[in-house]
Design an enzyme around this catalytic site. Structure first.
Site, mmCIF file in Angstrom:
data_model
loop_
_atom_site.group_PDB
_atom_site.id
_atom_site.type_symbol
_atom_site.label_atom_id
_atom_site.label_comp_id
_atom_site.label_asym_id
_atom_site.label_seq_id
_atom_site.Cartn_x
_atom_site.Cartn_y
_atom_site.Cartn_z
ATOM 1 N N SER A 107 30.353 -123.955 -104.912
ATOM 2 C CA SER A 107 29.046 -123.319 -104.776
ATOM 3 C C SER A 107 27.963 -124.074 -105.524
ATOM 4 O O SER A 107 28.130 -124.435 -106.680
ATOM 5 C CB SER A 107 29.086 -121.884 -105.292
ATOM 6 O OG SER A 107 29.608 -121.026 -104.320
ATOM 7 N N ASP A 146 19.469 -117.267 -103.014
ATOM 8 C CA ASP A 146 20.568 -117.639 -103.908
ATOM 9 C C ASP A 146 20.421 -119.083 -104.407
ATOM 10 O O ASP A 146 21.390 -119.835 -104.494
ATOM 11 C CB ASP A 146 21.921 -117.469 -103.206
ATOM 12 C CG ASP A 146 23.084 -117.471 -104.201
ATOM 13 O OD1 ASP A 146 22.836 -117.285 -105.411
ATOM 14 O OD2 ASP A 146 24.238 -117.664 -103.765
ATOM 15 N N HIS A 180 23.910 -117.576 -108.104
ATOM 16 C CA HIS A 180 25.087 -116.847 -108.579
ATOM 17 C C HIS A 180 25.966 -117.690 -109.506
ATOM 18 O O HIS A 180 26.791 -117.156 -110.236
ATOM 19 C CB HIS A 180 25.903 -116.286 -107.404
ATOM 20 C CG HIS A 180 26.593 -117.309 -106.565
ATOM 21 N ND1 HIS A 180 26.228 -117.585 -105.272
ATOM 22 C CD2 HIS A 180 27.643 -118.111 -106.824
ATOM 23 C CE1 HIS A 180 27.035 -118.505 -104.776
ATOM 24 N NE2 HIS A 180 27.893 -118.840 -105.710
#
Length: 491
Positions: A226, A153, A123
């Site tokens: 992230s 992911d 992402h």
């Protein structure tokens, strides 16, 4: 540089935040030792050791100008009419078309090889036209996307460098224990390289994905973290920071990091093939609940119950609906989640031994695995509503009618499909509580096909005579099968 917020999954009081192009993260750690370890006096040495391999990631995405005048509708003569005509019109002031706009986002990552392979979250780079990494030394390099996996992911990038790059190794996430110390690094809120520390709060967390295996940590994680690494005290990566649970977007000490034993397998496949290649067994399964275990005379509510065996590896090897998979490739199977992960981690084309419980006896099947990605590309027909039939039976809180050829055709089933259609159901019955609804088709009862209303009644009578408290039903809804155990004591 602004950070773009992403989707939030509402969970109770707060929200599970996923970093999109910015970097929402969590961290979890794993220790490579089994002995207890005292709290470190300082994390400074560890931070100095691993920081050269941690990178900030900046992405750029081109956003096209609007294609038509979709702005607000204003009455003629409005004082804002001229303003919106000039500045909201896609052609802009004076009829000159506005140039495409660029959107930037931030995230984190880490180098896993001296030749420049970098791991981050999918992402973080999803939809990016340009990707740039910044190293701890301040050096900047353009990165190219090698491959990505939406299921976990995870994305793999590659940079070119004339000299070997510093890198960090993966550790064994299965060795991490609740309470072990961990350290997270990343680019929170675009502030640059930052370190936070905490412990592993929980293991084997599942959020929303099929292959989820998250470590939960209380190390501070924020937007921009992230894709960053979670380290054990030996400087090994035991997780990739992915999400946080938060009511306001900031860290409250509940973060999640995808376990390294999942990530390392994915990155190896992305590096070698540019895509994932997961093993495929070719069955539809559900967990064995206590009432299902009782109905099938199983000693424990464990394993994966096979609800359907379509054309594929398992069917070729003799797998049957109603089998309970208890062992895969020499490893015990606790539930469906565990089986899915074991199969996915096994090489495509490998022959494995699968042990099943069938009719109170153990059977061993040798199954050559297919590839899941290829199997998932095959579409399945949807089912329609079943029509009513004059003949019916009221039993177990349901009103049932036979499934004929016309009804089967309307439901997308083969013309020779058999079963009983639930025409009506008492919302106070056990069947309703177990999730059965009007339009569902009961295909089997007591692991025997039912084509007539008398077939089901016979199975109920047999269960009572045998002293069983419940009867196992195979139920289909829109082509999807599942087993449900219903109490026969209501009759």
């Amino acid at each position: 540089m602004a950070i773009n917020p992403q989707d939030q999954l509402r969970r109770g009081f707060g929200a599970l935040l996923w970093a999109g192009a910015l970097g929402l993260a969590l961290v979890i750690g794993e220790a490579g030792r089994s002995d207890a370890r005292a709290a470190p006096d300082s994390f400074a040495g560890l931070a100095e050791q691993v920081s050269p391999a941690v990178v900030n990631i900046t992405t750029s995405t081109t956003v096209a100008a609007p294609l038509g005048p979709d702005g607000p509708q204003l009455p003629p003569g409005s004082p804002f009419e001229e303003f919106f005509r000039d500045f909201m019109n896609p052609d802009g002031p004076g009829g000159q078309r506005r140039a495409p706009q660029h959107s930037n986002a931030l995230g984190s990552g880490f180098i896993i090889s001296e030749d420049g392979y970098i791991v981050t979250n999918n992402h973080v780079i999803d939809g990016a036209d340009e990707i740039e990494i910044e190293m701890f030394s301040g050096r900047r390099l353009d990165a190219e996307l090698v491959g990505r996996d939406e299921q976990t992911d995870i994305a793999l990038l590659k940079v070119k460098s004339d000299e070997p790059l510093p890198f960090v190794p993966f550790g064994d996430s299965d060795q991490m224990r609740v309470g072990d110390w961990v350290m997270a690094m990343g680019n929170p809120l675009g502030q640059g390289f930052s370190v936070s520390a905490g412990i592993v709060s929980a293991r084997n967390r599942a959020l929303s994905g099929t292959y989820d295996d998250f470590l939960q940590t209380d190390a501070a994680i924020n937007r921009g973290n992230s894709g960053g690494p979670l380290f054990n005290m030996d400087g090994q990566v035991i997780g990739v920071n992915t999400a946080i649970l938060s009511p306001n977007g900031g860290s409250i000490g509940i973060g999640f990091s995808m376990a390294s034993n999942v990530v390392s397998k994915v990155t190896t496949q992305l590096r070698d093939f540019g895509e994932t290649r997961r093993g495929w067994l070719g069955v539809r399964i559900q967990d064995v609940t206590p009432d299902v275990a009782e109905a099938m005379s199983l000693s424990a509510a464990e394993g994966a119950l096979v609800t359907e065996v379509p054309d594929g590896p398992a069917k070729d090897a003799g797998m049957q609906s109603g089998d309970v998979i208890t062992s895969f490739d020499g490893q015990a199977v606790k539930d469906t989640r565990e089986l899915v992960r074991k199969v996915a981690d096994t090489e495509v084309g490998r022959a494995v031994r699968v042990v099943v419980q069938r009719a109170n006896r153990s059977e061993t099947l040798l199954i050559t695995l297919g590839r899941r990605e290829e199997a998932e590309a095959t579409a399945t027909p949807a089912a329609a509503q079943a029509p009513a039939e004059p003949q019916s039976l009221d039993v177990l809180g349901m009103t049932l009618i036979p499934l004929d050829a016309d009804a089967a055709d309307q439901m997308g089933l083969p013309a020779d499909a058999t079963g009983l259609v639930i025409r009506d159901i008492d919302d106070g019955s056990t069947a309703y509580e177990k999730g059965l609804r009007a339009g569902d088709v009961i295909a089997e009862a007591g692991q025997q096909k039912v084509a007539r209303l008398s077939d089901l009644q016979a199975r109920i009578d047999e269960a009572k005579q045998a002293g069983r408290k419940s009867l196992l039903l195979l139920v289909r809804r829109e082509g999807e099968p599942r087993f449900v155990a219903l109490s026969v004591e209501e009759e």
